[in-house]
Design a protein around this motif. Structure first.
Motif, mmCIF file in Angstrom:
data_model
loop_
_atom_site.group_PDB
_atom_site.id
_atom_site.type_symbol
_atom_site.label_atom_id
_atom_site.label_comp_id
_atom_site.label_asym_id
_atom_site.label_seq_id
_atom_site.Cartn_x
_atom_site.Cartn_y
_atom_site.Cartn_z
ATOM 1 N N ALA A 71 3.651 -20.349 -16.464
ATOM 2 C CA ALA A 71 3.933 -19.183 -17.525
ATOM 3 C C ALA A 71 3.645 -17.880 -17.066
ATOM 4 N N LEU A 72 4.446 -17.057 -16.191
ATOM 5 C CA LEU A 72 3.178 -15.544 -15.402
ATOM 6 C C LEU A 72 3.352 -14.721 -16.680
ATOM 7 N N THR A 73 2.391 -13.712 -16.386
ATOM 8 C CA THR A 73 2.482 -12.471 -17.407
ATOM 9 C C THR A 73 1.385 -11.825 -16.489
ATOM 10 N N GLY A 74 1.273 -10.385 -16.072
ATOM 11 C CA GLY A 74 0.333 -10.026 -15.717
ATOM 12 C C GLY A 74 0.674 -8.110 -16.094
ATOM 13 N N GLN A 75 0.364 -7.447 -14.987
ATOM 14 C CA GLN A 75 0.271 -5.679 -15.147
ATOM 15 C C GLN A 75 1.830 -5.370 -14.978
ATOM 16 N N GLY A 76 2.311 -4.189 -15.771
ATOM 17 C CA GLY A 76 3.002 -3.963 -15.376
ATOM 18 C C GLY A 76 3.184 -2.232 -14.828
ATOM 19 N N ASP A 77 4.082 -1.892 -14.421
ATOM 20 C CA ASP A 77 4.267 0.292 -14.521
ATOM 21 C C ASP A 77 4.036 -0.548 -12.511
ATOM 22 N N GLY A 78 3.207 0.318 -12.069
ATOM 23 C CA GLY A 78 2.704 1.053 -10.566
ATOM 24 C C GLY A 78 3.817 0.703 -9.540
ATOM 25 N N LEU A 79 3.670 0.111 -8.449
ATOM 26 C CA LEU A 79 4.765 0.022 -7.385
ATOM 27 C C LEU A 79 4.686 -1.575 -6.056
ATOM 28 N N TRP A 80 5.323 -2.672 -6.087
ATOM 29 C CA TRP A 80 4.985 -3.483 -5.364
ATOM 30 C C TRP A 80 5.842 -3.474 -4.488
ATOM 31 N N LEU A 81 6.199 -2.965 -3.483
ATOM 32 C CA LEU A 81 7.241 -2.329 -2.589
ATOM 33 C C LEU A 81 7.538 -4.492 -1.554
ATOM 34 N N ARG A 82 8.573 -4.927 -1.021
ATOM 35 C CA ARG A 82 8.258 -6.167 -0.626
ATOM 36 C C ARG A 82 9.608 -6.625 0.307
ATOM 37 N N ASP A 83 10.001 -7.410 1.185
ATOM 38 C CA ASP A 83 10.605 -7.725 1.988
ATOM 39 C C ASP A 83 11.460 -8.861 1.562
ATOM 40 N N GLU A 84 12.563 -9.262 2.182
ATOM 41 C CA GLU A 84 13.269 -9.947 1.529
ATOM 42 C C GLU A 84 12.933 -12.098 1.917
ATOM 43 N N THR A 85 11.712 -11.535 2.275
ATOM 44 C CA THR A 85 10.225 -12.862 2.442
ATOM 45 C C THR A 85 9.089 -12.281 1.561
ATOM 46 N N GLY A 86 9.327 -11.651 0.440
ATOM 47 C CA GLY A 86 7.985 -11.028 -0.456
ATOM 48 C C GLY A 86 6.969 -10.855 0.088
ATOM 49 N N ALA A 87 6.770 -10.380 1.660
ATOM 50 C CA ALA A 87 5.380 -9.864 2.207
ATOM 51 C C ALA A 87 5.688 -8.546 1.922
ATOM 52 N N ALA A 88 4.240 -8.274 2.007
ATOM 53 C CA ALA A 88 4.174 -6.421 1.141
ATOM 54 C C ALA A 88 4.296 -5.727 2.551
ATOM 55 N N VAL A 89 5.658 -4.076 1.975
ATOM 56 C CA VAL A 89 5.415 -3.420 2.998
ATOM 57 C C VAL A 89 4.936 -1.986 3.209
ATOM 58 N N HIS A 90 3.817 -2.347 1.675
ATOM 59 C CA HIS A 90 3.462 -1.046 1.682
ATOM 60 C C HIS A 90 2.147 -2.003 0.847
ATOM 61 N N PRO A 91 0.499 -1.435 1.057
ATOM 62 C CA PRO A 91 -0.378 -1.755 -0.215
ATOM 63 C C PRO A 91 0.797 -1.568 -1.557
ATOM 64 N N ALA A 92 -0.078 -2.252 -2.580
ATOM 65 C CA ALA A 92 0.786 -2.574 -4.000
ATOM 66 C C ALA A 92 -0.188 -1.195 -4.469
ATOM 67 N N ILE A 93 0.730 -0.412 -5.006
ATOM 68 C CA ILE A 93 0.172 1.048 -5.692
ATOM 69 C C ILE A 93 0.503 0.449 -7.295
ATOM 70 N N SER A 94 -1.118 0.438 -7.666
ATOM 71 C CA SER A 94 -1.165 -0.119 -9.190
ATOM 72 C C SER A 94 -0.851 1.413 -9.917
ATOM 73 N N TRP A 95 -0.531 1.271 -11.234
ATOM 74 C CA TRP A 95 -0.307 1.111 -12.798
ATOM 75 C C TRP A 95 -1.170 3.077 -13.149
ATOM 76 N N LEU A 96 -2.786 2.870 -12.072
ATOM 77 C CA LEU A 96 -3.638 4.124 -11.860
ATOM 78 C C LEU A 96 -3.520 5.117 -11.200
ATOM 79 N N ASP A 97 -2.478 5.215 -10.704
ATOM 80 C CA ASP A 97 -1.927 5.690 -9.306
ATOM 81 C C ASP A 97 -2.210 7.806 -9.750
ATOM 82 N N GLY A 98 -3.027 7.795 -9.128
ATOM 83 C CA GLY A 98 -2.043 9.863 -9.545
ATOM 84 C C GLY A 98 -2.199 9.670 -8.518
ATOM 85 N N ARG A 99 -1.117 9.494 -6.994
ATOM 86 C CA ARG A 99 -0.533 10.705 -6.080
ATOM 87 C C ARG A 99 0.442 11.320 -6.116
ATOM 88 N N ALA A 100 1.303 11.107 -7.343
ATOM 89 C CA ALA A 100 2.141 11.330 -7.509
ATOM 90 C C ALA A 100 2.522 12.345 -8.900
#
Length: 482
Positions: A71-100
């Protein structure tokens, strides 16, 4: 033998509970959070998945019987970009991020944030998927071009374990889902200028969805192919479920890195004319929702004051006890996050302040003023969310008896503390049990708890202090600049 896994921002924890809801085996592993220039906060998906494998293998080895489900749960928000295999195409961006930050400020000025809020009940902030997608679309469009899915932490891990591309309805609530229909609102997506990226949003899973470990996930965890896996809700609603929040009007205070304040409701309507802040989260029950006000203040502020004063967290309680309620006239605003505040108002420029300092001010007064200000922020959030019933609490902050008493006194109501601190994993396990048709007794799981009572002699003073807090906040909001 359902293993609950809570994939937090800085720690991944696996827990197995007995029939009474008590932990019988647990394991944890730290995650790496990278704080970079420009307010960027990122994580490595491979490392996060590795922490899941570590804790699941450790717990499974300690159990008297084979694991029956995950049974999985975990942090929300942020942005976790992946390809069709589940590999990251960019480091996962945390909900703590302030670039935007600037994206959000522009959306607040031109009405986009208000438009999205009126359609979905989601108050956007710099670390939410909408603002981050817009930022990358403008600055790194090639990253989005390589992605197949723009999701979140829990569904990113699920994809690596099962091969499935989906998202829990709780995560999908932020910020483009209409809570009444549980479908994406295309007008909200268009308002953010992201209609051409609509294909990156995975469709929400059906209620009680159950997935299965594929060969890759099974090899990673050392568990059988085909083992049932559930994914979600994410940590805020999972904690509410795990703590025992069941009746409309009941709430939960999560005193963690963020100060998450949530209230259960059976009405999908929300104040569309109110300040565009907070979140309206769908839950596993199709007829229930959580009105969430997850403030950016929390235990991160306590870590900051400990570092500033050169003290350990174990000194917090003695210091709180040595300064009287009201902190001898010292007042604070607790907005220390580099990305500002997101509830019960949104302002990327929000910053902290202390007032009433003098040569007689001691460390205890500064610590108490900060802790009281965070409690005032909690009251502000619960006032906005509509708390009217029983209040529960969880998170690292509840380990401080003195701070808990401050919360009870400021909020003016008793606080129920579950006996087991792993309420996020507990909520995930309860959700999995319901999806799998496994019988369990919710009352039995919730009966092991303690209650922190209000001290009547402090209520009037904190009522005045809350008024001072509101006045200071109103004055400060006119001065903040990015």
């Amino acid at each position: 033998m359902i293993v609950g896994v809570d994939i937090g921002t800085s720690l991944t924890k696996a827990v197995v509970f007995d029939e009474d809801g008590s932990s019988i085996a647990s394991a944890c592993a730290p995650s790496e959070v990278h704080h970079l220039s420009g307010g960027r906060v990122e994580q490595d998906l491979d490392h996060v998945v590795g922490t899941v494998a570590t804790v699941v293998r450790e717990v499974a080895a300690a159990l008297p019987e084979p694991v029956s489900a995950l049974a999985l749960t975990g942090q929300g928000d942020g942005l976790w970009l992946r390809d069709e295999t589940g590999a990251a195409v960019h480091p996962a961006i945390s909900w703590l991020d302030g670039r935007a930050n600037t994206v959000l400020a522009k959306w607040q000025a031109d009405g986009v944030a208000t438009e999205v809020f009126r359609r979905t009940g989601a108050g956007m902030f710099p670390g939410c998927a909408g603002a981050l997608l817009s930022y990358l679309d403008s600055h790194e469009p090639e990253v989005l071009d390589r992605a197949v899915v723009a999701g979140y932490c829990v569904d990113a891990v699920l994809q690596r374990l099962t091969g499935e591309i989906t998202v829990d309805v709780s995560d999908a609530s932020l910020p483009f889902l209409d809570p009444a229909t549980r479908r994406y609102d295309d007008h909200a997506i268009e308002a953010c200028g992201l209609a051409h990226r609509r294909n990156l949003l995975a469709e929400p899973a059906q209620p009680k969805a159950v997935f299965r470990l594929d060969s890759r996930g099974a090899a990673l965890l050392g568990l059988p192919v085909g083992l049932p896996v559930t994914a979600g809700p994410f940590d805020l609603p999972a904690s509410a479920i795990g703590a025992g929040v069941r009746r409309p009007g009941d709430g939960i205070l999560t005193a963690g890195t963020t100060l998450a304040c949530q209230v259960l409701t059976d009405d999908p309507a929300f104040d569309r004319e109110g300040e565009p802040a907070g979140m309206f989260l769908c839950t596993p029950d199709e007829h229930e929702y959580l009105h969430a006000m997850p403030a950016m203040v929390g235990t991160a502020g306590i870590d900051w004051v400990c570092s500033l004063l050169g003290i350990g967290v174990e000194e917090i309680d003695p210091l709180l006890a040595s300064s009287e309620p009201g902190a001898r006239g010292v007042r604070a605003l607790p907005f220390l996050s580099v990305s500002g505040e997101r509830a019960p108002f949104v302002d990327a420029g929000a910053r902290a302040q202390f007032s009433g300092l003098s040569l007689e001010t001691g460390r205890a007064d500064v610590v108490r003023a900060l802790c009281e200000s965070i409690a005032y922020a909690a009251r502000h959030c619960f006032d906005a969310a509509g708390l009217s019933g029983k209040l529960y609490a969880c998170g690292g902050g509840v380990r401080s008896p003195e701070w808990l008493r401050i919360f009870a006194d400021v909020l003016g109501r008793p606080i129920v503390i579950p006996s087991d601190p792993g309420v996020g994993a507990r909520g995930a396990v309860l959700t999995a049990a319901a999806a799998l048709g496994s019988p369990f007794d919710r009352d039995r799981w919730a009966e092991h708890s303690r209650t922190v009572e209000v001290r009547p002699e402090n209520v009037a003073g904190y009522e005045r202090g809350y008024g001072d807090y509101q006045a200071a906040l109103s004055a400060a909001r006119g001065l903040w600049r990015l």
